[in-house]
Design a protein around this motif. Sequence first.
Motif, short mmCIF file in Angstrom:
data_model
loop_
_atom_site.label_atom_id
_atom_site.label_comp_id
_atom_site.label_asym_id
_atom_site.label_seq_id
_atom_site.Cartn_x
_atom_site.Cartn_y
_atom_site.Cartn_z
N HIS A 192 0.85 -1.18 0.00
CA HIS A 192 0.00 0.00 0.00
C HIS A 192 0.89 1.24 0.00
CE1 HIS A 192 -4.07 -1.81 1.18
NE2 HIS A 192 -3.26 -2.82 0.93
N ILE A 193 0.60 2.16 -0.91
CA ILE A 193 1.45 3.32 -1.11
C ILE A 193 0.80 4.59 -0.55
CG2 ILE A 193 2.69 4.71 -2.83
CD1 ILE A 193 3.56 1.80 -2.78
N GLY A 194 1.60 5.39 0.17
CA GLY A 194 1.18 6.72 0.59
C GLY A 194 2.05 7.73 -0.14
N LEU A 195 1.42 8.66 -0.85
CA LEU A 195 2.15 9.62 -1.70
C LEU A 195 1.89 11.04 -1.22
CD1 LEU A 195 3.53 10.61 -4.40
CD2 LEU A 195 1.26 10.39 -5.46
N VAL A 196 2.95 11.83 -1.05
CA VAL A 196 2.79 13.26 -0.78
C VAL A 196 3.51 14.03 -1.88
CG1 VAL A 196 4.76 13.29 0.84
CG2 VAL A 196 3.06 15.13 0.88
N GLU A 197 2.73 14.83 -2.62
CA GLU A 197 3.22 15.58 -3.78
C GLU A 197 2.32 16.79 -3.97
OE1 GLU A 197 4.68 17.33 -6.65
OE2 GLU A 197 5.76 15.43 -6.36
N ASP A 198 2.92 18.00 -4.00
CA ASP A 198 2.09 19.20 -4.05
C ASP A 198 1.68 19.58 -5.47
OD1 ASP A 198 4.81 19.91 -4.59
OD2 ASP A 198 4.30 22.00 -4.25
N ASN A 199 2.32 19.01 -6.48
CA ASN A 199 1.92 19.28 -7.86
C ASN A 199 0.70 18.43 -8.20
OD1 ASN A 199 1.87 18.73 -10.85
ND2 ASN A 199 3.51 20.25 -10.81
N ASP A 200 -0.44 19.07 -8.39
CA ASP A 200 -1.70 18.34 -8.56
C ASP A 200 -1.66 17.40 -9.76
OD1 ASP A 200 -2.71 19.67 -6.38
OD2 ASP A 200 -3.75 21.21 -7.57
N ASP A 201 -1.16 17.89 -10.89
CA ASP A 201 -1.13 17.05 -12.09
C ASP A 201 -0.25 15.82 -11.89
OD1 ASP A 201 -2.84 18.78 -13.42
OD2 ASP A 201 -1.22 19.92 -14.36
N ALA A 212 -4.53 5.43 7.56
CA ALA A 212 -4.47 4.67 6.31
C ALA A 212 -3.25 3.77 6.31
CB ALA A 212 -4.42 5.61 5.11
N ARG A 213 -3.45 2.55 5.93
CA ARG A 213 -2.32 1.63 5.84
C ARG A 213 -1.30 2.16 4.84
NH1 ARG A 213 -2.04 -4.70 3.93
NH2 ARG A 213 0.17 -4.58 3.37
N THR A 214 -0.03 2.15 5.24
CA THR A 214 1.04 2.66 4.38
C THR A 214 2.27 1.77 4.53
OG1 THR A 214 0.24 4.91 4.83
CG2 THR A 214 2.36 4.70 3.71
N ASP A 215 2.55 0.98 3.51
CA ASP A 215 3.72 0.11 3.52
C ASP A 215 4.95 0.83 2.95
OD1 ASP A 215 2.28 -2.20 4.48
OD2 ASP A 215 1.42 -2.36 2.47
N VAL A 216 4.73 1.64 1.91
CA VAL A 216 5.81 2.39 1.29
C VAL A 216 5.33 3.83 1.08
CG1 VAL A 216 7.30 2.64 -0.73
CG2 VAL A 216 6.73 0.35 0.12
N ALA A 217 6.13 4.79 1.56
CA ALA A 217 5.80 6.21 1.39
C ALA A 217 6.65 6.81 0.28
CB ALA A 217 6.04 6.96 2.70
N LEU A 218 5.99 7.54 -0.64
CA LEU A 218 6.66 8.29 -1.69
C LEU A 218 6.62 9.76 -1.29
CD1 LEU A 218 5.20 6.67 -4.96
CD2 LEU A 218 7.23 6.00 -3.66
N ILE A 219 7.77 10.37 -1.09
CA ILE A 219 7.82 11.70 -0.49
C ILE A 219 8.53 12.70 -1.39
CG2 ILE A 219 8.71 13.04 1.46
CD1 ILE A 219 8.34 10.63 3.20
N ASP A 220 7.81 13.77 -1.73
CA ASP A 220 8.41 14.92 -2.40
C ASP A 220 9.05 15.79 -1.31
OD1 ASP A 220 9.09 16.92 -4.19
OD2 ASP A 220 7.11 17.87 -4.10
N LEU A 221 10.18 16.39 -1.59
CA LEU A 221 10.87 17.19 -0.57
C LEU A 221 10.39 18.63 -0.50
CD1 LEU A 221 14.57 15.94 -0.84
CD2 LEU A 221 12.71 15.09 0.61
N SER A 222 9.97 19.18 -1.63
CA SER A 222 9.59 20.61 -1.68
C SER A 222 8.08 20.75 -1.51
CB SER A 222 10.06 21.23 -3.00
OG SER A 222 11.46 21.12 -3.14
N LEU A 223 7.64 20.77 -0.26
CA LEU A 223 6.22 20.86 0.04
C LEU A 223 5.89 22.26 0.54
CD1 LEU A 223 5.89 17.42 1.86
CD2 LEU A 223 5.15 17.97 -0.47
N PRO A 224 4.64 22.70 0.37
CA PRO A 224 4.29 24.09 0.72
C PRO A 224 4.33 24.37 2.21
CG PRO A 224 2.35 22.87 0.03
CD PRO A 224 3.53 22.00 -0.29
#
Length: 261
Positions: free
Chosen positions: A15-24, A56-68
Motif C-alpha cells: 500500500h502506497i502513501g504519496l505526498v506531492e504538491d503538484n496536482d497534475d 491509512a495503511r502505508t507500507d511504502v511512502a513516496l515523499i516529495d521534498l519541496s512541500l508548501p
Amino acid sequence: MNRLNDTMGSISKPHIGLVEDNDDLREDLEFLLRANGYPVWSAARGESFNRQLSVARTDVALIDLSLPDCDGLELIHLLRDDPARGVIVLTARSALDTKLQAMRLGADHYLTKPVDLRELQVTIDATWRRVCAATEHPAQRAANDAPAPNWLFDPFEQTLSEPGRGTLELSGTESILLAMLTSHPGELMSKERVLETVYPGDPSREFHRIEVVLNRLRQKARRQCIALPIRSVFGKGLVFTEPCRQLEARRQIRSSAFARA
C-alpha cells in the motif's frame, strides 16, 4: 493467532502513501500506480500526509521534498521510527548533499524527477522486500542467524530498553500495552484483544484510545532517538516486530521476598 507474515504474504502489492504538491503529477502517479495494481492514497501537504498516516495503511511512502508547509526531510525523520514502512524520495532536488541527508535520515531510495514508471515500480518492489524482511517473524529469523533478543521489557519498573540506545519510562497504560505486545513478539494482536487488555470492560470499544497511547509512546521514543518496533497494521491491530525478553522473574522474586518479610 494470525502471524504478521501471514498478513503480508497474502498481499501481492504494498500500500502506497504519496505526498506531492503538484496536482497534475500527483494525479498521474496515483492513476499509474493503481493501474499497475498498487493500492494508493495521496496528500498535497505534509500536514495532511501526517494525519492520513495514522488512519491509512502505508507500507511504502513516496515523499516529495519541496512541500508548501514543510520540508519533506522532516517527514522522513518522523517515518524512521517505523521499520515496517519503506521510504522513497521522489524529488526535483538533485544536489548530492540533499540526497545524502535523506538517506541518513532513513530513506531507502532517492529518485530524481522526472522518473520512469518502470524504475519507480522496481524501486517500490525492492523497498517492499526490505520491509517484509524487517518484519519477518522472530522464529524465522532465529532459524537463519539466531539473533539475541535486543529489547528488554521490565513490568516491575515499567520500562522498555533497547541495549545501546536507552530506556523508556512507561506510564501504567503504556506498560499494560507493552506487556501484551512483547509477550507475543512478531504476532499480530487484534484490535479487539488489545482494547480488552488495555481497557477491559470499556463499552465504547474505541480503538482511537489505543492510538492516542501509542502516539504518545512514539513521541517519547523519538525524543530519545529510539526506533520503537511497534507496527500498526491498518484495520487489524498491532505487532511488536522485534524479539523481546520480559523480566518477569525479578518481579516474582521480589514479590516472594515481600511475602516472607
